[in-house]
Enzyme design. Structure first.
Site, PDB file in Angstrom:
ATOM      1  N   ASP A   1      24.158  32.023   3.335  1.00  0.00           N
ATOM      2  CA  ASP A   1      23.965  32.952   2.215  1.00  0.00           C
ATOM      3  C   ASP A   1      24.259  34.398   2.633  1.00  0.00           C
ATOM      4  O   ASP A   1      23.469  35.307   2.368  1.00  0.00           O
ATOM      5  CB  ASP A   1      22.525  32.856   1.674  1.00  0.00           C
ATOM      6  CG  ASP A   1      22.046  31.423   1.525  1.00  0.00           C
ATOM      7  OD1 ASP A   1      22.848  30.588   1.074  1.00  0.00           O
ATOM      8  OD2 ASP A   1      20.872  31.145   1.864  1.00  0.00           O
TER       9      ASP A   1
ATOM     10  N   ASN B   1      20.498  27.529 -13.780  1.00  0.00           N
ATOM     11  CA  ASN B   1      21.427  28.316 -14.584  1.00  0.00           C
ATOM     12  C   ASN B   1      21.495  29.747 -14.062  1.00  0.00           C
ATOM     13  O   ASN B   1      20.601  30.201 -13.341  1.00  0.00           O
ATOM     14  CB  ASN B   1      20.966  28.355 -16.045  1.00  0.00           C
ATOM     15  CG  ASN B   1      20.643  26.982 -16.593  1.00  0.00           C
ATOM     16  OD1 ASN B   1      21.402  26.045 -16.380  1.00  0.00           O
ATOM     17  ND2 ASN B   1      19.514  26.869 -17.284  1.00  0.00           N
TER      18      ASN B   1
ATOM     19  N   GLU C   1      24.374  28.941  -8.892  1.00  0.00           N
ATOM     20  CA  GLU C   1      23.506  29.831  -8.123  1.00  0.00           C
ATOM     21  C   GLU C   1      24.359  30.827  -7.350  1.00  0.00           C
ATOM     22  O   GLU C   1      25.588  30.845  -7.431  1.00  0.00           O
ATOM     23  CB  GLU C   1      22.622  29.022  -7.168  1.00  0.00           C
ATOM     24  CG  GLU C   1      23.392  28.295  -6.067  1.00  0.00           C
ATOM     25  CD  GLU C   1      22.509  27.483  -5.127  1.00  0.00           C
ATOM     26  OE1 GLU C   1      21.330  27.247  -5.455  1.00  0.00           O
ATOM     27  OE2 GLU C   1      23.005  27.084  -4.049  1.00  0.00           O
TER      28      GLU C   1
ATOM     29  N   HIS D   1      28.108  30.506  -1.564  1.00  0.00           N
ATOM     30  CA  HIS D   1      27.114  31.587  -1.550  1.00  0.00           C
ATOM     31  C   HIS D   1      27.728  32.854  -0.956  1.00  0.00           C
ATOM     32  O   HIS D   1      27.349  33.345   0.095  1.00  0.00           O
ATOM     33  CB  HIS D   1      25.845  31.209  -0.813  1.00  0.00           C
ATOM     34  CG  HIS D   1      24.687  32.039  -1.291  1.00  0.00           C
ATOM     35  ND1 HIS D   1      23.584  31.484  -1.897  1.00  0.00           N
ATOM     36  CD2 HIS D   1      24.498  33.384  -1.312  1.00  0.00           C
ATOM     37  CE1 HIS D   1      22.742  32.467  -2.253  1.00  0.00           C
ATOM     38  NE2 HIS D   1      23.289  33.626  -1.905  1.00  0.00           N
TER      39      HIS D   1
ATOM     40  N   ARG E   1      25.509  26.314   8.717  1.00  0.00           N
ATOM     41  CA  ARG E   1      26.305  27.040   7.734  1.00  0.00           C
ATOM     42  C   ARG E   1      26.548  28.420   8.331  1.00  0.00           C
ATOM     43  O   ARG E   1      25.648  29.246   8.389  1.00  0.00           O
ATOM     44  CB  ARG E   1      25.573  27.116   6.394  1.00  0.00           C
ATOM     45  CG  ARG E   1      25.428  25.773   5.693  1.00  0.00           C
ATOM     46  CD  ARG E   1      24.718  25.893   4.366  1.00  0.00           C
ATOM     47  NE  ARG E   1      23.328  26.279   4.539  1.00  0.00           N
ATOM     48  CZ  ARG E   1      22.501  26.555   3.528  1.00  0.00           C
ATOM     49  NH1 ARG E   1      22.935  26.519   2.284  1.00  0.00           N
ATOM     50  NH2 ARG E   1      21.247  26.879   3.765  1.00  0.00           N
TER      51      ARG E   1
END
Length: 314
Positions: free
Chosen positions: A15, A153, A188, A252, A286
């Site tokens: 992220d 959402n 997201e 992200h 990640r």
């Protein structure tokens, strides 16, 4: 100023957000232990990889903000530094809510950080990935929230101050397309980019494995951003797994530029393997990656495909 760096730029940082303020790059991301917020700074993209991270906040021992500290973002607004992040509770680990920290000094690395509290939404529920942005002299917030509980959402509202909504939130996208509903029904990780007469919002979709990918929303720069009808969505992903490059589940993202502002840069995380041994959240690999992207003749971004690991030069 270096125009080359190694990808991954920073390992085990998901992220990721890189922003350029006052001639310096600032970086923050989720840490693998999900228990703290750290930031680092450098005068080049390459320099971020070796910059010393500074932990500016640590999770509480219990209650709100005591578990799952996710996806911090660092923003400079009206002369002050703020961090937006999500966190849950040790005794209720999926009770994700959005929170704001404010720095009391001019230097985020040395200034005192105070908690401004939770960003309250009318429908209390699982919410995360808040990102503020300014447009037309107004300040907005975009974030992800589950409503109904089976899907995530993207919402938008105007801000009264950095931690308080001024208007009723409206939904600008739901995970209604097949590629947004693999594993989980997810929209997201919004990231805002304003160019060529449009306001773009890149976002991420699907489960956080190799199916994770980026979608794109856009609205005309003169449109009412609080009207869901102003927003349009790409029917296909705009950035996705590239098996040939061994890059899986890119997403992200955030946006920044080269020091001269001439080249736009895409900041994102991805893994370099497909098969996961454990739950994706328990796989720390990640890694943060950065690459340039261009623009099509119709004024839309062309993100291309994820680049392979190794030296990356503009």
């Amino acid at each position: 100023m270096s125009t080359a760096w190694n990808n991954p730029l920073i390992e085990q940082r998901a992220d990721p957000q890189i922003t350029r303020v006052d001639g310096r790059y600032w970086f923050t991301a989720s840490v693998p232990s999900y228990d703290a917020i750290e930031i680092r700074s450098a005068d080049s993209i390459a320099g971020l990889s070796s910059a010393t991270p500074k932990v500016i906040w640590h999770k509480h021992d219990s209650g709100p903000m005591s578990f799952h500290v996710w996806a911090p973002e660092l923003h400079r607004m009206a002369g002050r530094w703020y961090v937006y992040f999500a966190a849950s509770e040790r005794d209720d680990i999926w009770k994700l809510r959005m929170y704001v920290l404010e720095c009391q000094g001019d230097d985020p690395l040395t200034g005192e950080w105070i908690e401004r509290g939770q960003i309250a939404t009318p429908e209390e529920g699982f919410s995360l990935d808040a990102t503020p942005f300014e447009h037309g002299g107004r300040r907005f917030l975009c974030w992800a929230q589950k409503s109904p509980p089976t899907e995530s959402n993207l919402y938008i509202a105007e801000l009264a101050n950095p931690w308080t909504l001024a208007t009723e939130p409206v939904v600008i996208t739901r995970p209604e397309l097949a590629w947004e509903r693999i594993g989980f029904h997810v929209n997201e990780g919004p990231a805002v980019l304003k160019r060529h007469g449009r306001v773009f919002i890149a976002y991420s979709a699907a489960a956080t494995d190799a199916n994770y990918c980026m979608g794109l929303l856009w609205a005309d720069e003169h449109a009412d951003l609080l009207d869901p009808a102003s927003w349009h969505k790409s029917p296909t992903p705009v950035f996705a797994t590239d098996e040939a490059a061994s890059q899986f589940g890119p997403g992200h993202n955030s946006f920044t530029t080269t020091p001269d502002g001439a080249t736009d840069l895409l900041v994102y995380h991805a893994r370099n393997y497909r098969d996961l041994i454990a739950d994706p959240l328990n796989d720390p690999n990640r890694h943060t990656r950065v690459q340039a992207f261009g623009w099509r003749t119709d004024g839309f971004p062309d993100f291309g495909t994820p680049v392979a690991d190794g030296l990356y030069a503009l």
